[in-house]
Write a protein that holds these residues in place. Sequence first.
Motif, PDB file in Angstrom:
ATOM      1  N   TYR A 150       0.821  -1.378   0.180  1.00 38.99           N
ATOM      2  CA  TYR A 150      -0.021   0.093   0.025  1.00 38.99           C
ATOM      3  C   TYR A 150       0.818   1.159   0.043  1.00 38.99           C
ATOM      4  O   TYR A 150       0.549   2.219   0.677  1.00 38.99           O
ATOM      5  CB  TYR A 150      -0.962  -0.046   1.184  1.00 38.99           C
ATOM      6  N   TRP A 151       2.053   1.238  -0.720  1.00 39.77           N
ATOM      7  CA  TRP A 151       2.855   2.420  -0.814  1.00 39.77           C
ATOM      8  C   TRP A 151       2.203   3.804  -1.177  1.00 39.77           C
ATOM      9  O   TRP A 151       2.548   4.665  -1.073  1.00 39.77           O
ATOM     10  CB  TRP A 151       4.033   2.094  -1.655  1.00 39.77           C
ATOM     11  N   TRP A 152       1.130   3.468  -1.982  1.00 37.48           N
ATOM     12  CA  TRP A 152       0.380   4.646  -2.412  1.00 37.48           C
ATOM     13  C   TRP A 152      -0.579   5.260  -1.598  1.00 37.48           C
ATOM     14  O   TRP A 152      -1.095   6.319  -1.794  1.00 37.48           O
ATOM     15  CB  TRP A 152      -0.397   4.153  -3.820  1.00 37.48           C
ATOM     16  N   ASP A 153      -0.883   4.702  -0.513  1.00 37.48           N
ATOM     17  CA  ASP A 153      -1.772   5.050   0.744  1.00 37.48           C
ATOM     18  C   ASP A 153      -1.064   5.528   1.805  1.00 37.48           C
ATOM     19  O   ASP A 153      -0.751   4.476   2.520  1.00 37.48           O
ATOM     20  CB  ASP A 153      -2.794   4.049   0.894  1.00 37.48           C
ATOM     21  N   PRO A 154      -0.646   6.575   2.160  1.00 38.75           N
ATOM     22  CA  PRO A 154       0.134   6.946   3.399  1.00 38.75           C
ATOM     23  C   PRO A 154      -0.324   6.281   4.779  1.00 38.75           C
ATOM     24  O   PRO A 154       0.342   5.993   5.625  1.00 38.75           O
ATOM     25  CB  PRO A 154       0.387   8.342   3.400  1.00 38.75           C
TER      26      PRO A 154
END
Length: 545
Positions: A506-510
């Motif tokens: 989930y690197w796109w969702d901090p």
Amino acid sequence: MDARGSRRLVAPAGPPGGIVSTREPARVLALWCPDWPAVAAAAAADLPATEPVAVMSANRVLACSATARAAGVRRGLRRREAQGRCPELCVLQSDPSRDARLFEPVVEAVDATAPGVEVLRPGLVVLAARGVVRWFGSEEAAGERLVDEVAALGVECQVGVADELSTAVLAARHGTLVPPGKGAEFLAPLPISELSVEPSLAAPEREELVDLLRRLGLRTIGAFAALPAGDVASRFGTDAVAAHRTARGHPERPPSGRELPPDLTVEQRCDPPLDRVDAAAFAGRALAELLHVRLAAAGVACTRLLVAARTGNGEELARTWRCAEPLTPDGTADRVRWQLDGWLTGRSRDRPAVDLDTGIELLRLDPVEVVSAGALQPGLWGGVGDEDERARRALVRVQGLLGGEAVLMGVLSGGRGPAERITLVPVGDEQVPASDPEAPWPGRLPPPAPAMVLTAPPSISLLDDAGDAVTVTERGLLNEAPAHLRWGSRGWPVVGWAGPWPVDEYWWDPAAARTVARLQVLLDGSRALLVIHTSDGWKVEGVYD
């Protein structure tokens, strides 16, 4: 043939020419009452025939009426989806005892016209066609007379005749008379799903077999029959061989070449006579257990069972039950209970129920046909029969007591860690995974999977030879080789390890992003653990056998 419209039987033309053999084929006549569980449930609830009715088992549609089917309800649908398709649907619960009790008048009507009826299940009976055809003159006349007798009770039915029992049952579902020797031609264009449409003639795994055959590209029974028998026997199981013989129109159950062992019949004199269904069911279960003790001692199992009784006023009652697979003690007890319930409470108007003042004074079980006991494998806990079905019934019973969400089962899902690859769904709901298990999952833990996955992973310490903490670098590598593992107050030397397998999720969702790494660790003493490194340090995620 059916009782809803025209009573003319559809009889495909046979081969031209005269009689080529003086030996009369042993034909089978089947009489099928469509949607019987739904018909019986509606009758018990005093619902009109036009009411859409669905009978549920384990939160799925087991049977539905023609009106409900016209609205889009189908077998196997979950209750919520069925009610979504038909908002006015009347939902009733499955009750095999009710189905058998209300079917007894139908069996009585058929037996009065054509003796020798065998019950496959409530809603379906078969009998040898030879005697009834000789009496009425032709198969068409015999079928029409039976339909008329059942229609007089207000029940719809269809009749089919064929050389083999399974073919006759499928012919009844289509209202067809199959000419002698033409069973394979009749079956060839039918969809492959027809092989599993009648559970009383197939093993429990038949639906899985049909699904596999469909995925292999075999869409019709004829395509399956075209496969070489040797290939079917080597690739599939015993039930597939039986299904293949059915598809080819071959004899399914040849007569037993052995004599029935002596002293298998069991009977019980009832003093006082049985006049209540619960008391009769209790006596029937005890007698069923005694019968199976004798069958086991003789090394055989029963496939056709005669249930007989004598009332206090001297009336003799008897009914034969035929089964696709050898009967278990529970299966025998169920059939005895259904039959006694039908005799005591569900007989027709012409032949009323057993006089409750006299009751049943003698109960007898007689195995009419037996097979080798090897056909009945012992269960895991010392019993016999379909342990999966018994477990399912127990789970459904617990679910009814505690609620639908109280009993869950695991479904294989997609994911990288072992806990992520399990989706828990309520028993009876569609087993849909949360994510596709066949999709690529970079960083997924390689096999073998741990035998036990911990729902609350405990924290541990992983140390190198110098006693310093082992961590995972930004490149996803260990900074030092692990040498010791400490779990609470205990510690073990590390004798081997594999990994790590880093995952950047989930690197796109901090808010949900996290970086983890899994490591397989072999400890001294042959204990193996799956450990995971997170921002909180090392934790035990699973234990290997």
